[in-house]
Structure formats: C-alpha cells, structure tokens
Design an enzyme around this catalytic site. Structure first.
Site, short mmCIF file in Angstrom:
data_model
loop_
_atom_site.label_atom_id
_atom_site.label_comp_id
_atom_site.label_asym_id
_atom_site.label_seq_id
_atom_site.Cartn_x
_atom_site.Cartn_y
_atom_site.Cartn_z
N HIS A 370 -13.31 32.50 60.11
CA HIS A 370 -11.99 33.10 59.86
C HIS A 370 -12.03 34.36 59.02
CE1 HIS A 370 -9.06 30.20 61.48
NE2 HIS A 370 -10.03 29.32 61.30
N LYS A 560 3.45 37.79 53.75
CA LYS A 560 2.10 37.23 53.94
C LYS A 560 1.52 37.04 52.56
CE LYS A 560 1.04 40.88 56.46
NZ LYS A 560 0.23 40.49 57.60
N ARG A 561 0.36 36.37 52.46
CA ARG A 561 -0.27 36.25 51.15
C ARG A 561 -0.48 37.63 50.52
NH1 ARG A 561 -2.12 31.13 49.53
NH2 ARG A 561 -2.81 32.25 47.67
N LYS A 566 -4.72 43.23 52.34
CA LYS A 566 -3.51 43.31 53.15
C LYS A 566 -2.64 44.52 52.76
CE LYS A 566 -3.28 38.32 54.12
NZ LYS A 566 -3.02 38.16 55.57
N THR A 668 -1.63 36.33 62.32
CA THR A 668 -0.74 35.67 63.27
C THR A 668 0.70 36.03 62.97
OG1 THR A 668 -0.86 33.70 61.86
CG2 THR A 668 -2.21 33.70 63.86
N LYS A 672 4.12 36.70 65.49
CA LYS A 672 5.44 36.10 65.34
C LYS A 672 6.54 37.16 65.31
CE LYS A 672 3.29 32.75 62.24
NZ LYS A 672 3.10 32.51 60.79
C1 LIG Z 1 2.16 32.93 59.99
C2 LIG Z 1 2.10 32.63 58.57
C3 LIG Z 1 1.11 33.18 57.76
C4 LIG Z 1 0.08 34.15 58.29
O1 LIG Z 1 0.58 35.46 58.15
P1 LIG Z 1 -0.37 36.75 58.28
O2 LIG Z 1 0.60 37.88 58.30
O3 LIG Z 1 -1.09 36.61 59.57
O4 LIG Z 1 -1.24 36.76 57.09
C5 LIG Z 1 1.10 32.87 56.42
N1 LIG Z 1 2.02 32.05 55.89
C6 LIG Z 1 3.00 31.50 56.63
C7 LIG Z 1 3.99 30.62 55.97
C8 LIG Z 1 3.07 31.77 57.99
O5 LIG Z 1 4.03 31.20 58.72
#
Ligand SMILES: *Cc1c(COP(=O)(O)O)cnc(C)c1O
Length: 829
Positions: A370, A560-561, A566, A668, A672
């Site tokens: 990952h 995101k985190r 990032k 991911t 979304k």
């Molecule tokens: C989809 C998702 C992530 C992943 O987000 P990235 O932008 O790909 O880092 C992290 N936390 C939650 C709650 C998510 O639903």
C-alpha cells in the site's frame, strides 16, 4: 399506541419485511422482548436498537443459508486479513442491500419516528485510520454482492480511531468509546476462542521417525475470542462474515498467580493481557515500532490462522492440500507474520515437512503493498522478535536461509543484491516485513498502475526479476452502493431514471449516461441535486463549526488524513495567495469559494498538527475579514470519518487530490468525489492518472511535476530558495505564514513549517508545484463561471467512473490472484 402495543404483542414474532404494518408490529415486539423498553415511552435510541435487532435476525437467518451452501459446494474460500476495517454505519447499508429502506421508513413514521434520525443513533465503527481500512470494507461489500466466498478477519478494538475536536485552533484527541452503549450488530462467539502464545523458549528434539521437531514452551498465553459482524451484499443471497478478535486473559494465566496472597496482582495481569485489543494505533502511512503493536499483529494473525485451519479440518484431513481450498490476502504487511505462523502451524503442530509446508504457504498467501513511503515500510527489531516470538524469528531465519541461497544462484557474486534482498537488514538489525510478505506469497500487488510500476522498478526490482509474473497491478476501487446509492440517493435516482439500475452492480453501465451531458434538462436536474447536497453539507458545517457558508459558492474540498505528502500545505498556500489577491483588488472576476479541509493528524505527528493549526488560524483571519467575506471562506471540518465523508463528498464541486507525484499509492477519495460529480484538481499521482485517462484531459485539472520530474529535480539538487526568489507572490505568502501574520499573538508559531520548506529542503516539492497549482486553480475559476460547461464535465466524470468500482477490483483479484469463480447460490437458497 396502547392498542397498537396490545395487538403487536398478541401477534406472531415473525415479521414480513415487505409489509410496513408487519414491520411496525415487529418493532414493537422487539422493543418489548429484546430491548426491554415500553414502546410508549421509547426514544430514538431505543427504536434504533429495536430496529437493529430486528435486522440482525434476518442477517442471522440468511447467514446460516450461505454457510450451509458454502460447505455444500466446498468452494475455495478467500480470507481477507486486515488490521483495519472502516465499514461505516451498518443500519442504512443493510436496508439498502435488502431493498427495505422505504417500508422501514413508513413503519417508523407510523410510530412517530424518522428513519434518518434513528439511523444517527448508531456510532460509526471507526476501526481503521483511512484509505486502507475503507478499502477492506469496500472489498467485503463487493465480494458479498458478487457472490464470492470472501470473509474478513481483524481486531475488535475497544477504542477505535480517536474522535477529533478543534480547540483554540488545535486538534484535540478524544477516545472513541464506540461500544459504550453496546453493539447490536455483533454475535459474540464465546465458544470460538483460541490461545495465542507469546514469549517462552524453544525445545527441539528428534521424534520417533528421527526428524527434528521443535516445541515452543513456557509461553504466556492470551485467548482470542471471536465476534462476528454480518456482511451483506446488494440484492445478494450471500451473507459473509467479518470476524473480529477480542483479547481475553486465559484461565491458565490467571491460575498461576491466583491465590489469596497475590489476588490483586493476578487480576492486574489479567487486565494487562486484555490491553491487546484495547485500542487502534492512530497512525496512517507511518509506523511506530512498539511491542504492543507487534503483539496486536501476531494476536490477530495467529487466531485467524487457527480458525481458518479448524474450519478446513472440519471437512478435510490432508494439510498438504490446504492451499487448494483457501487463499489468504494480506492487506499490507501488518498481517505478514502469518507467513512464519503458517509455517509453525504446518511444521510444528501438524507435522508437515518443511518443503511441503513452504509450498502450501506460498500457494496460500497473496500480499497487497500500500505504500512506497520509507517511513511506512514495517521492520521489527530482531531483539524484540526474539523476546516476543522466538520461534517465529527462527522460522524467519530458516526462510531467509533458503531465500538467500536462491538469490546467490540467481545473482552470483552480487553482494549488494544479496544485502538488499535479505529479510534481515544487517545494518539496523531489523526484519523487513515487506520482504517476508513478498517471499511468502504467490502474488504481490500494487494498488494503481503507477504504484505497481514504481514497486517493480524502484523498490523491489531484484524481486521482480527473480520472480517474473509475481508482481501484478490491481487498481483500487470504491463501492458504488455506499459511495453513490447510499450517500447520494437523489443522484442515484436520477441516474436510474435515465439509464436504468444496472450500474448498481455493474458500474461500467454509467457509460450510457454520456449523452445526458448534452441534455439541458438533465443538466438542470443534476445541478439542482448538487445544490441540495451542498445545502446539506452547509448545514453540517454550521452544526459542527458554527460557520455559515454560501451553497452558491464553489465548494472546494480536501478531506483525507493530514500528511505532508498529501500537501494540505499547498492548499493553504493557495488560499493565502487568493486572499492577498482579493484584498489587493487584483482579481477581475472573482469566483466565490468555500475551501473545506478536514482530516485527522496522527497524535505524535507534530508537523501535521501544525498544519491543522495553520488552517484554523488562516480561516479565523479570512472568515473575519469583511472585505473578502462574500468571496472566500475557509472551513476546517472536524472529525473526518466515513459518516462525515458521506455528507461531504456529495456536496463538493472541486476535489483536491494534490499529493506529490510518486507518493500516493492510489487514493480512493479521488474516486468517490468524481463519482459524485465533482471535478478533480490533481497531480499525476496514484489513481489520478487512471482517472485522467478515463474522463479525458478536458474534464480534469492536472498540474505539477510528474514522478520522473520530481526524481530528476531532486537528483539535480532541488533548491527551494531559488523557487521562492523567482516568485514574489509565493514569497509573500510564505513570509506571511512564517512571520505570524495569522497569529500575531505568537509570531513564531509556524517556525517548523518554514524549516521543513527550506532547511529540510521541501521534500514534498510544495514550493516547486505552487505556480502550476495556482495556474490550475485559475482554470478552475474560469470554468466555474460557466455553469453549463462545468455541469457537462461533471456529468462526463460520473459517466466515465465505471472502472473505479471495487467490483472491478474484486473481479480482478478473483481472476488474476485467487483463481476463484463467483458461487451461484441463487438457486440453492
Ligand atoms: C475514502 C476515505 C479515505 C481515503 O481517502 P484518500 O483521499 O484516498 O486518502 C480516508 N478516510 C475515509 C473516512 C474515507 O472514507
């Protein structure tokens, strides 16, 4: 109500789920008989419990059917081992999967309850950090939906991901006591328990046949007790299982201390052993080499393998054909101890000889990598392994011995290669878990095309050479059931009206939506839905922060985190730059924007926490500056999790996916957002590249250095000072941040940010990409001023997201990695 209760309790317990009246009577009966509350005085919380228990009954009934059919067909089973599962709330998911949302809503209404309010009573089970845990949840959904015999194994953390509040602009962590009011969904299997052993020593001897056998003795044991969560698929007869382990002190362990004299000591030891499943490590993309974490990893791996083998032995007796009936997927290296644990079980416990056991092991496991970030690659100190898992360390040495023999044969005389490929890092005296997972697996996969290429070319080139065909790509995906149908029901309905329902289980069907981009009436309805979702998000923001935002403004979202790679900092630099331009009247046709940023920082990650504080300081200044108030707002949305993602993502116009090229394995969140009709501004990183290929260059805002350019720039000697000297706008922005413009009460607050950008050399190329980012943001503004043109592109994004379904990922795993076919249980059940 009196009459209702009387009638309901006289009736049968069995509920016809397709009849609202029967559901209502069922709910009353569950309220009395299971929840133990008088329906006449029950509140939302009690109605949630009654409903959850009623649904749980259906889950159990159907689950038994799946289980019988699977044993009947003796299909090869897939086990997905993951330290994290971010499933999101269960209630609405099960209702959507069973097609019961409307009838249950009607039944609750007749009891004076609102389904959405009732659903809010459920705590979000936050048993994961971010993308990795959410991916595991999407995969379980896709496997259940498409009738693959897949099951999950993980840990039932008593405290999941901390909940985040912002106090004085700073992140404050609170324990996530999600089980406080009980968990109506779980089936606790007190009788499914396995001892997991730690410490002790090894005794070797020759058995009757003269073979050397080893025994692990004088161990300290902890019991792993199973709790099951049922996994439903959309309109699927399959119910799968997610088995989560809880640590319980064993009786043996207690009894050794248990006498009158040290009673308190005995109970104290009991609680220490139970800390194993107490809390999730809140770290994403970094690792902390603590013994407790190592024990957590081994704890869940050992219990899971014992359980998998026990299930196998119920129908089979020959351990040398285990791999024909099971495949085990390792979600990152967190469960990589499964490789030596499998060897230990096969050789020490089940008496297989080493070579046969190794064959079975390598045919059983597959490993998903990952990350490419060095700080996220797990290694364990040899000394710690020797102390905690002495037998496993020996087995790892034996595996390494055979492995290095082959390396020497393949790369004769190349000592460097030998050093690099060894499972042991001799310099640091640590075991490399990724190497262990690669050697012990049949297939290794990266999670996006770029990521897999970098794995093969840059990180593990010799492994790729030695094992041709072992490294494969499976680009991540997201389930459209949660990330469209459930979180954006209006858009889901509009799509179904236009092209039918096939997209729900075959996302490629969205292609049929393409012509709708040219349909003015469709665009109007699409825009109306986006606006409604923005209003819903606006209300959520007001509730969480007290800030009032304008749904007509562009919602520019990065959730995101929080991590340097990032680049939330790049986002902030742009916001400050925009603020300066607005104040100086340098923008001719300003586009009102609401910049929304959310995410958690690991509690020990100082710089990430500083970035959160900076966002809040900048927000405070900008939001209180009347001169820009209609044109720019900044929101830090606290406590980002699956539930808040479900509200945030459908309300976005612009999706920020701006990691340094070569650092985000896949992402991911990017998928979304696009699926919900946001346009992406992003770098050529992770799955952004594949998104760009699918949606087309005209329908995405790409900017910045490519992976190759990043590497080339660094190789030639990147100088952040030179970048800033050549860009007065950027210099101005950085000066404002580092000189305390946004925090006059403590002007050196962001010293560390200045340091990382300059003294530490701006590892993530924030300054290098600034100008290109600003230019891309200008293109975004320009397009947003033409709502029709924007809507066309947004619709095309939705229409072209078909490939990013986790269904496609799972079909690929099934075909290329596991070699399994979907079961057909429709006839059996
Ligand atoms: C989809 C998702 C992530 C992943 O987000 P990235 O932008 O790909 O880092 C992290 N936390 C939650 C709650 C998510 O639903």
């Amino acid at each position: 109500m009196d009459q209702l209760v009387k009638e309901a309790l006289e009736g049968e317990f069995r509920v016809n789920m397709h009849d609202a009246d029967s559901i209502r009577r069922g709910l009353i009966s569950y309220m009395v008989r299971v929840v133990g509350h008088d329906p006449r005085s029950a509140g939302t919380r009690q109605w949630f419990m009654a409903l959850a228990h009623m649904i749980k009954g259906i889950l159990s009934e159907r689950g038994m059917g799946t289980s019988r059919a699977q044993y009947g067909q003796d299909t090869r089973r897939i086990y997905y081992l993951s330290m994290e599962f971010l499933t999101g709330r269960r209630l609405m998911k099960h209702l959507v999967d069973f097609g019961l949302t409307d009838t249950v809503r009607e039944a609750l209404e007749s009891l004076g309850q609102d389904l959405d309010t009732v659903a809010e009573e459920e705590p979000d089970p936050a048993l994961g950090n971010g993308g990795l845990g959410r991916l595991a949840a999407c995969f379980l959904d896709s496997m259940a939906t498409h009738q693959y015999p897949g099951h999950g194994y993980g840990i039932r953390y008593e405290f999941g991901m901390f909940s985040q509040t912002i106090e004085d602009g700073q992140q404050v962590e609170h324990p996530d006591n999600w089980l406080r009011r009980g968990n109506p969904w779980e089936f606790v299997r007190h009788s499914v328990a396995y001892p997991v052993r730690f410490h002790g020593r090894i005794v070797c001897f020759r058995d009757e046949q003269g073979r050397e056998r080893c025994e692990w003795v004088d161990t300290q044991d902890i019991n792993a007790v199973a709790s099951d969560l049922k996994i439903t698929g959309y309109d699927s007869p399959i119910i799968s299982n997610l088995r989560l382990w809880t640590a319980r002190a064993t009786n043996d362990f207690d009894l050794r201390f248990f006498n009158e004299g040290n009673y308190i000591e005995a109970v104290k030891d009991k609680t220490t052993s139970e800390t194993l499943s107490k809390v999730l490590y809140p770290m994403d993309s970094t690792v902390l080499g603590q013994e407790l974490r190592l024990k957590q990893e081994y704890f869940f791996v050992s219990a899971s393998l014992q359980d998998i083998i026990a299930r196998y032995l119920r129908v089979h007796s020959d351990m040398s054909t285990l791999h024909k009936k099971i495949a085990i997927q390792l979600n990152d290296t967190h469960p990589a101890l499964a490789v030596p644990e499998m060897m230990r079980l096969l050789v020490d416990v089940h008496g297989l000889d080493w070579d046969k056991a190794w064959h079975v092991t390598r045919e059983t496991f597959c490993y998903t990598n990952h990350t490419l970030l060095p700080e996220a690659l797990e290694t364990w100190p040899i000394g710690m392994l020797e102390h905690v898992l002495p037998r496993h360390l020996e087995i790892i040495y034996l595996i390494n011995h055979d492995h290095l023999q082959q390396v020497r044969f393949r790369f004769p005389g190349e000592m460097d290669v030998l050093r690099r490929m060894s499972l042991v890092d001799e310099e640091t005296q640590r075991i490399r878990m990724a190497h262990l997972a690669i050697v012990g697996s049949k297939r290794v996969n990266g999670v996006a095309a770029l990521h897999t290429r970098l794995l093969r070319e840059k990180v593990f080139p010799e492994f790729d050479e030695m094992y041709p065909g072992k490294f494969v790509n499976v680009t991540n995906g997201v389930t459209q059931r949660r990330w469209l149908l459930q979180c954006n029901p209006e858009l889901g309905a509009l799509i179904s009206q236009a092209i039918g329902e096939a997209w729900k289980t075959d996302l490629m069907a969205l292609r049929d939506l393409e012509p709708m981009a040219e349909d003015a009436a469709f665009r109007e309805r699409f825009n109306a839905i986006k606006l409604a979702n923005k209003e819903r998000l606006g209300a959520h923001i007001a509730g969480q922060t007290g800030l009032v935002v304008d749904p007509a403004s562009m919602f520019d979202v990065q959730v995101k985190r929080i991590h340097e790679y990032k680049r939330q900092l790049l986002n902030v630099l742009h916001v400050v730059h925009r603020y300066v331009l607005l104040r100086e009247g340098r923008v001719t046709a300003p586009v009102p924007r609401t910049v929304i940023i959310g995410g958690k920082a690991a509690p020990g990650y100082y710089l990430a926490k500083q970035i959160i504080r900076l966002i809040n300081d900048v927000a405070l200044t900008i939001n209180n500056d009347r001169s820009v108030s209609d044109l720019l707002k900044v929101v830090f949305l606290p406590n980002y999790n699956v539930s808040s993602a479900e509200i945030t993502i459908p309300g976005a116009n612009l999706s920020e996916q701006i990691s340094t090229a070569g650092t985000e394995a896949s992402g991911t969140g990017n998928m979304k957002f696009a699926l919900n009709g946001a346009l992406t501004i992003g770098t050529l990183d992770g799955a952004n590249i594949e998104i760009k290929e699918e949606v087309g260059d005209d329908n995405i805002f790409i900017f910045g250095l490519t992976t190759e350019q990043v590497m080339e720039t660094k190789r030639r000697g990147y100088n952040p000072w030179r970048v800033i000297e050549g860009n007065p706008d950027l210099k101005r922005v950085v000066d404002m941040i580092t000189s305390g413009f946004f925090n006059p009460q403590q002007v050196n607050r962001y010293h560390a940010i200045g340091e990382t950008l300059f003294e530490r050399g701006d590892q993530y190329m924030v300054l290098a990409d600034f100008a290109a980012y600003v230019e891309a943001q200008n293109r975004v503004d320009e397009l947003f001023q033409d709502p029709d043109a924007w809507a066309r592109k947004a619709i095309l994004n939705v229409a072209r997201m078909g490939t990013f379904s986790s269904d496609r990922s799972i079909h690929t795993y099934a075909r290329d990695i596991w070699g399994v076919e979907p079961m057909d249980l429709t006839a059996t059940l």
